[in-house]
Design a protein around this motif. Sequence first.
Motif, PDB file in Angstrom:
ATOM      1  N   HIS A  74      11.352   2.142 -51.611  1.00 47.95           N
ATOM      2  CA  HIS A  74      10.500   3.327 -51.793  1.00 47.95           C
ATOM      3  C   HIS A  74      10.089   3.846 -50.425  1.00 47.95           C
ATOM      4  N   GLY A  75      10.433   5.091 -50.128  1.00 47.77           N
ATOM      5  CA  GLY A  75      10.039   5.661 -48.837  1.00 47.77           C
ATOM      6  C   GLY A  75       9.659   7.118 -48.971  1.00 47.77           C
ATOM      7  N   TYR A 108      11.380   7.850 -57.602  1.00 52.70           N
ATOM      8  CA  TYR A 108      10.304   7.538 -56.658  1.00 52.70           C
ATOM      9  C   TYR A 108       9.707   8.823 -56.082  1.00 52.70           C
ATOM     10  N   TYR A 113       2.808   5.093 -57.312  1.00 56.05           N
ATOM     11  CA  TYR A 113       2.731   4.500 -55.973  1.00 56.05           C
ATOM     12  C   TYR A 113       1.328   3.928 -55.717  1.00 56.05           C
ATOM     13  N   GLU A 171       4.700  -5.116 -50.936  1.00 56.91           N
ATOM     14  CA  GLU A 171       3.516  -5.464 -51.738  1.00 56.91           C
ATOM     15  C   GLU A 171       3.789  -5.382 -53.241  1.00 56.91           C
ATOM     16  N   PHE A 172       4.735  -4.524 -53.633  1.00 55.51           N
ATOM     17  CA  PHE A 172       5.012  -4.449 -55.074  1.00 55.51           C
ATOM     18  C   PHE A 172       6.442  -4.885 -55.403  1.00 55.51           C
ATOM     19  N   ASN A 225       4.486  -1.734 -47.280  1.00 57.22           N
ATOM     20  CA  ASN A 225       3.992  -1.288 -48.591  1.00 57.22           C
ATOM     21  C   ASN A 225       4.952  -1.670 -49.712  1.00 57.22           C
ATOM     22  N   VAL A 242       0.389   1.051 -58.482  1.00 56.10           N
ATOM     23  CA  VAL A 242       1.097  -0.215 -58.335  1.00 56.10           C
ATOM     24  C   VAL A 242       0.520  -1.009 -57.158  1.00 56.10           C
ATOM     25  N   LEU A 243       0.221  -0.324 -56.060  1.00 56.34           N
ATOM     26  CA  LEU A 243      -0.379  -1.021 -54.920  1.00 56.34           C
ATOM     27  C   LEU A 243      -1.754  -1.586 -55.294  1.00 56.34           C
TER      28      LEU A 243
END
Lengths: 404, 404
Positions: free
Chosen positions: B67-68, A38, A48, B107-108, B104, A51-52
Amino acid sequence: MSRLEEFRGIVSDDRLAEIYQRARKLYGKHIVHLNATYQGGGVAEILYSLVLLMNDVGIDTGWRILHGSQDFFDTTKKFHNALQGAPINLSKRKKDLYLEVNNNFSEFTHLDHDCVIIHDPQPLGLIRYYRKSQPWVWRCHIDLTKPHAELWDFLKGFILKYDELILSSEKYFKEELPVEQRLMLPAINPLSLKNKLLPDSTIKKYIEKAGIPTDKPIITQVSRLDPWKDPLGVLEVFKRVKEKIDCRLVFCYNIAGDDPEGVRIQRLVERKAKNLIEKGDVLFVIGNHEILVNSIQRFSDVIIQKSTKEGFCLAVTEALWKETPVVASNVGGIPAQIEDGKNGYLLKPKDLDGFAEKIIYLLKNPEESKIIGKEGKKTVKKRFLITRLLSDYLDMLNAVINGN
Amino acid sequence: MSRLEEFRGIVSDDRLAEIYQRARKLYGKHIVHLNATYQGGGVAEILYSLVLLMNDVGIDTGWRILHGSQDFFDTTKKFHNALQGAPINLSKRKKDLYLEVNNNFSEFTHLDHDCVIIHDPQPLGLIRYYRKSQPWVWRCHIDLTKPHAELWDFLKGFILKYDELILSSEKYFKEELPVEQRLMLPAINPLSLKNKLLPDSTIKKYIEKAGIPTDKPIITQVSRLDPWKDPLGVLEVFKRVKEKIDCRLVFCYNIAGDDPEGVRIQRLVERKAKNLIEKGDVLFVIGNHEILVNSIQRFSDVIIQKSTKEGFCLAVTEALWKETPVVASNVGGIPAQIEDGKNGYLLKPKDLDGFAEKIIYLLKNPEESKIIGKEGKKTVKKRFLITRLLSDYLDMLNAVINGN
């Protein structure tokens, strides 16, 4: 940042409408992207945003990360380098480890999607451990001009099972490979923290926080500390520039979860630049905050990109977008972005004097530098924004899922 | 490593049969575990073994990673510390960042599972962004004796939506919280690279590779470099031991993807131990290979665990399993594992002299040391193996999914 409508004003309404139209035959489809990390590197950043946006236009798009040990990532780092032409001892141990990690991961990763998109070599082998019931696409972000023959043959055993390959340059296409191959140039998200417009006060705050003095011009390379990015070469160029103009060099580098080599290379550069580091003329800045990298790219007087090998090189795209003039090697995807003398300068990777000369020229001619910077932004706007990439992905999905 | 049948010989056939029976009502159910990192720390290690075994007994069990950004993990590290009682400035910025990352990610991340199991605070807030259509369970691995009041209140807004909480000690149960709470002690996988039996030749090879000389007794703490692990206190204890017996101290530490604090603390210890480090009597070893950690735990003469706060402390469990005597603080889950004087020694975290005295005693009395080590292994075999934890999870899933 996650809605296509936010791109109005940067991208034309026609282009946006085209994207919404291409998504219509894909409503409710379930897609998954799978890569190694990630954090760190252009692939994670693209994914990132992508995908959004894919979710925003109506496609259920997931994103998964491969589970691997340190050993595994050490090995796949070697695979990465060998695909770009480095030697490798492709031992049975390495192959077994590669297969074992992919096999174990498959045991707890249940893929019932309409399309599976695998990024780069680390999870390429996963396909062996599934009964295929959907198209699989391999998106390779690496320079495949001259992959290590034995490794390439090993990986081909997996690649053959894929429905399509996506590559970053036509130069990487393999004629002998009986698998559909598609060109897709990478792109940047102009609205991300890494690329969005920043007020001068924010830029100054981050430059100060990073400990970068602002009394001399700044030359920066933004890159992992990786042999292919040639940080030692950057240092040599800097020494030549510094003979003519007093300035500073910043290595703004990422540490990625799958990049164990960085520390070793930093030590190497530190030894060679000892005096310059002590004087504060060579600085290492960890670019682990996107706004920081954004600020450095905007604040630098020149961006250097002295890679000897590249996939596409998003660091160049980012700099072009910010109107900072770029002096770069003509390798990988860089010549697809820079037209020499128009929106930047292209040089042979070994041409240290050439690099130094162009940087000196830009530092001495701020007006010329400004014009070149503006041309850079135009180039990115036309060809390298994430909306274009999104559109490419929709085309690909329509092809592999809907057959058109 | 991924099949329950491989535990025959370590765990009785009765126990194994019980596990297979408990899995029967869960065949084909689709479960997902979600936490912050694949690498570093006990949670990731437990999950790797657990998830593979859950799949092996017939439950489709996935594992996802939140994911961050670096900023986010800096913030949740502060949350972690504040849940263990540290102060925190719970600004609006921190809360917004926490919510934004969780939003976020949602959302995926498409969750249509039969049960969602969230680990630790980082992805706790995810639940806000889903229309619940299955039980959600929060598995908290942290010492919750005295959480920071304001932060706890903020998190409670999410916790209330969960169907059940799993905690590592009855001491952490919250009477005022109207949510089902369940005790689950963590466990280790005796067959993992970290814990499996190693030939002496392998151990020696890894000890040598790590640069640990073998001419003096070795005292080791295996831990992240985290203020709660009190590495400075460990150093103080070591200095006192060294006045009586010449020996070495090894800090074997992990670097985790979500642990930005480690580097800072290492510098701090390095300053305080400058002379000892130069003499080679204090060593830092990055334990990023499981076999290396396994080797160090087996080769050490005494394991010290001088934490001031702990969730459960798997590093102690691992040492006990390897029959290496442990001298540890009586905090968190450690007194659940060690009975003072029987299978190890328990001390108040501040009792530097007590720590030193017990370590000296063990180094001077190898026969006694051996007996204590053997008792340690018995304890783990009875109560802290992954098969017991697997069984606990099956009970929990039968309760929340099947209502029995």
